[in-house]
Design an enzyme around this catalytic site. Structure first.
Site, mmCIF file in Angstrom:
data_model
loop_
_atom_site.group_PDB
_atom_site.id
_atom_site.type_symbol
_atom_site.label_atom_id
_atom_site.label_comp_id
_atom_site.label_asym_id
_atom_site.label_seq_id
_atom_site.Cartn_x
_atom_site.Cartn_y
_atom_site.Cartn_z
ATOM 1 N N ARG A 1 0.801 -1.238 0.000
ATOM 2 C CA ARG A 1 0.000 0.000 0.000
ATOM 3 C C ARG A 1 0.824 1.274 0.000
ATOM 4 O O ARG A 1 0.347 2.295 -0.437
ATOM 5 C CB ARG A 1 -0.950 -0.003 1.205
ATOM 6 C CG ARG A 1 -2.028 -1.036 1.041
ATOM 7 C CD ARG A 1 -3.046 -0.979 2.156
ATOM 8 N NE ARG A 1 -3.739 -2.243 2.202
ATOM 9 C CZ ARG A 1 -3.699 -3.109 3.190
ATOM 10 N NH1 ARG A 1 -2.994 -2.826 4.265
ATOM 11 N NH2 ARG A 1 -4.361 -4.233 3.132
ATOM 12 N N VAL A 2 2.029 1.231 0.523
ATOM 13 C CA VAL A 2 2.806 2.476 0.573
ATOM 14 C C VAL A 2 4.138 2.391 -0.162
ATOM 15 O O VAL A 2 4.784 3.406 -0.387
ATOM 16 C CB VAL A 2 3.072 2.935 2.032
ATOM 17 C CG1 VAL A 2 1.802 3.296 2.736
ATOM 18 C CG2 VAL A 2 3.838 1.888 2.810
#
Lengths: 117, 506
Positions: free
Chosen positions: B369-370
């Site tokens: 996600r990051v």
């Protein structure tokens, strides 16, 4: 029986800061084994609250005893001898223990020096 | 300058302080000793997590504070503890001594050596439980944490300070992914700090831990790695503390501005250990008999993974927690909890593993996600479309199974997908430098390998690396800088691949 109920029974067992044998016997007659065990346990800890244990390497003099009594006027004082303390005094008030002895000082020095092994 | 007399005066003052203050102790009495949980009365001043000393020298820590009773979990020994024994508070909470001398060592969660070497006594006492850094101390993840595994670095990039879960059934290579990542940290990226690695083994067989340690030694990774182990035969209390001990050590290096990678292998067993402790402490049991605070157990641990801003030293803790599933069920209690806490997951699947795709990463269910923000320009420019192409390939491959006739474009897409899948296969313990990863991914995504038979891809790739290292080292250096791969570089890659193709086919 719930703990809180037994604790309130313990408090009502006292008359003028002393246990009332008649009340204690009456309560004991009405408790089952488990509750009676807890009742005795709480009575003991209640008694401990009124007690101070003084441990010293040798017997305290009368003047010293008087000084201690002045510090704890409402408490029953018990004196214990422990020569291994070498010097100093240990005061036990319920589960709090205050110790200022030679034995403890040596322990502190040993632990302090141990850091530099 | 202090003169001699002052030094002696200071020493004398110190000597006096040994006896100036009375030692205050809070004592209690052992009431029961059942299932490794000691119930003690007294201890009215004990606090949660405080270390309690027993008369026989053993120690435990407070996990429950009731009205009249304190529940203590034993850390060491405790065989001779009996009803009526005296216990006392120590005023200390759980800590571990952390220092640089821990590098290369194998220790247990209370800092005792497991490798037969001397005990580490000097260092900073780091608390096992600590509130994670707040919002103002953090900054977004922007530096890559290279795993050296093509599939991960290309499609699910991990950044320094990220928490990326590795999840899958037993025996699918979860530990292998983590160990490869540790081994890969040996190759320091230009301009980036050396990453310190901590491998936390929870409830593992001693033989498995020994194997990991041996492999790290063999690959020369022990110089920057610390192993914290609470094996299957250790008490549940130590297994419960192990991840926190590892994190405390990581925080020691974080305070020094270092980048740390920590692997928790695995949090399923950690949850089991905590469930066991909670049940013997008679805490109310919830779903799957786990206690109510099982989510907090892992969230407070993983929240300590951080990327600090420059003002706070700029260090980072990246974590790779591992979760073991049963029959690929990622919707069970602990897996869903940890999936929701982490910043992405790498899902390893049994059927992929059995069909020979290793690492058996399920590209459909895995996500980072990051990490995208931390991917280098070079990797981003060559691997950008790879994930989408693979997703399309999977869909087409499902239809192609029905045996219907396919048009040329679809067949080409299928062929490309097969080659991409083949290229993403990677042997264990062989992480690749970024330049080589970029080279092979650029080659496959730009159709340079379309003429190579699928079963020759692996061999071709190995040969290509050797060829480029020999004939065009500058190209590798250029790809290793992390800068975006431009059109002229792509042309250069094509030229090299074509040249090698000729020698490979002949």
């Amino acid at each position: 029986m719930k703990k809180q109920k037994i604790k309130s029974l313990v408090l009502s067992s006292y008359k003028n800061e002393n246990l009332d044998p008649k009340v204690v016997a009456l309560i004991a007659d009405h408790l089952n084994r488990q509750s009676l065990k807890q009742y005795i346990h709480f009575l003991k800890s209640e008694e401990k609250k009124k007690q101070i244990i003084i441990t010293s390497p040798k017997a305290l003099t009368d003047t010293e005893k008087e000084m201690v009594m002045k510090q704890f006027p409402k408490k029953k004082i018990m004196y214990v001898l422990d020569p291994s303390m070498l010097g100093g005094i240990r005061i036990a008030d319920q589960d709090n223990v205050y110790e200022m002895s030679l034995k403890q000082t040596f322990h502190d020095i040993i632990r302090h020096l141990g850091k530099y092994d | 300058m202090i003169n001699n007399n002052e030094i002696i005066a200071q020493l004398e003052k110190r000597l006096n302080t040994f006896s100036s203050n009375p030692k205050t102790e809070n004592v209690g009495r052992v009431e029961t000793n059942t299932d490794g949980v000691i119930s003690a009365s007294g201890l009215t001043k004990a606090f949660m997590g405080e270390i309690i000393a027993f008369a026989d020298g053993s120690e435990g820590f407070v996990l429950n504070l009731d009205e009249d009773i304190v529940s203590i979990i034993l850390l060491t020994g405790g065989k001779n503890i009996k009803e009526g024994d005296t216990v006392k508070t120590t005023g200390r909470s759980l800590t571990i001594t952390a220092s640089e001398s821990l590098l290369g060592r194998v220790i247990n969660p209370i800092g005792l050596p497991l490798d037969g070497k001397a005990r580490i006594t000097k260092g900073k006492e780091m608390p096992l439980e600590k509130i994670a850094a707040g919002v103002v101390e953090r900054e977004p993840v922007d530096t890559p944490m290279k795993t050296g595994i093509k599939a991960i670095d290309a499609m699910f990039p991990i950044g320094r300070g990220q928490r990326e879960l590795i999840i899958g059934d037993r025996g699918l290579g979860k530990t292998a992914v983590a160990i490869d990542t540790i081994i890969n940290q040996k190759q320091t990226t230009k301009g980036k700090k050396q990453v310190i690695c901590i491998y936390v083994a929870v409830g593992q067989k001693q033989s498995s831990v020994a194997q990991v340690v041996e492999k790290l030694k063999e690959k020369g990774a022990t110089d920057y790695t610390i192993v914290v182990s609470a094996g299957a035969s250790d008490p549940a209390s130590l297994q419960f503390l192990a991840p926190y001990a590892g994190t405390a050590i990581a925080e020691y290096f974080l305070e020094k501005g270092e980048d740390v990678l920590i692997v928790y292998d695995d949090l399923t067993k950690h949850a089991w250990a905590y469930r066991q402790l909670s049940l013997v402490l008679r805490r109310p049991a919830g779903r799957e008999a786990y206690p109510g605070d099982i989510f907090y157990l892992h969230s407070r641990l993983l929240e300590r993974s951080v990327k600090l801003n420059k003002k706070n030293g700029g260090g980072s803790i990246t974590s790779l927690p591992i979760i073991e599933t049963q029959a690929d069920d990622i919707s069970a209690y602990i897996p869903t909890n940890v999936i929701s806490i982490t910043d992405g997951q790498i899902f390893l699947k049994g059927d992929l593993f059995n069909s020979g795709i290793r690492p058996a990463i399920d590209t459909g269910n895995s996500v980072s996600r990051v990490g995208g923000a931390a991917q280098t320009g070079a990797m981003k420019s060559v691997a950008g479309k790879m994930r989408l192409e693979l997703a399309q390939f999977r869909e087409l491959a499902a239809f192609a199974q029905f045996g219907s006739e396919l048009d040329e474009a679809t067949q080409a897409q299928l062929d490309r997908g097969k080659r991409t899948n083949e290229l993403l296969k990677q042997p264990q313990y062989q992480p690749l430098p970024e330049a080589e990863e970029v080279l092979s991914i650029a080659a496959v995504t730009n159709g340079m390998l379309d003429a190579i038979p699928v079963d020759e891809i692996g061999k071709f790739e190995q040969g290509l690396y050797t060829y480029v290292k020999k004939h065009n080292k500058k190209l590798l250096e250029k790809l290793g800088t992390g800068e975006k791969v431009k059109e002229d570089t792509l042309k250069e890659i094509k030229k090299v691949v074509d040249a090698f193709k000729k020698t490979f086919i002949s």
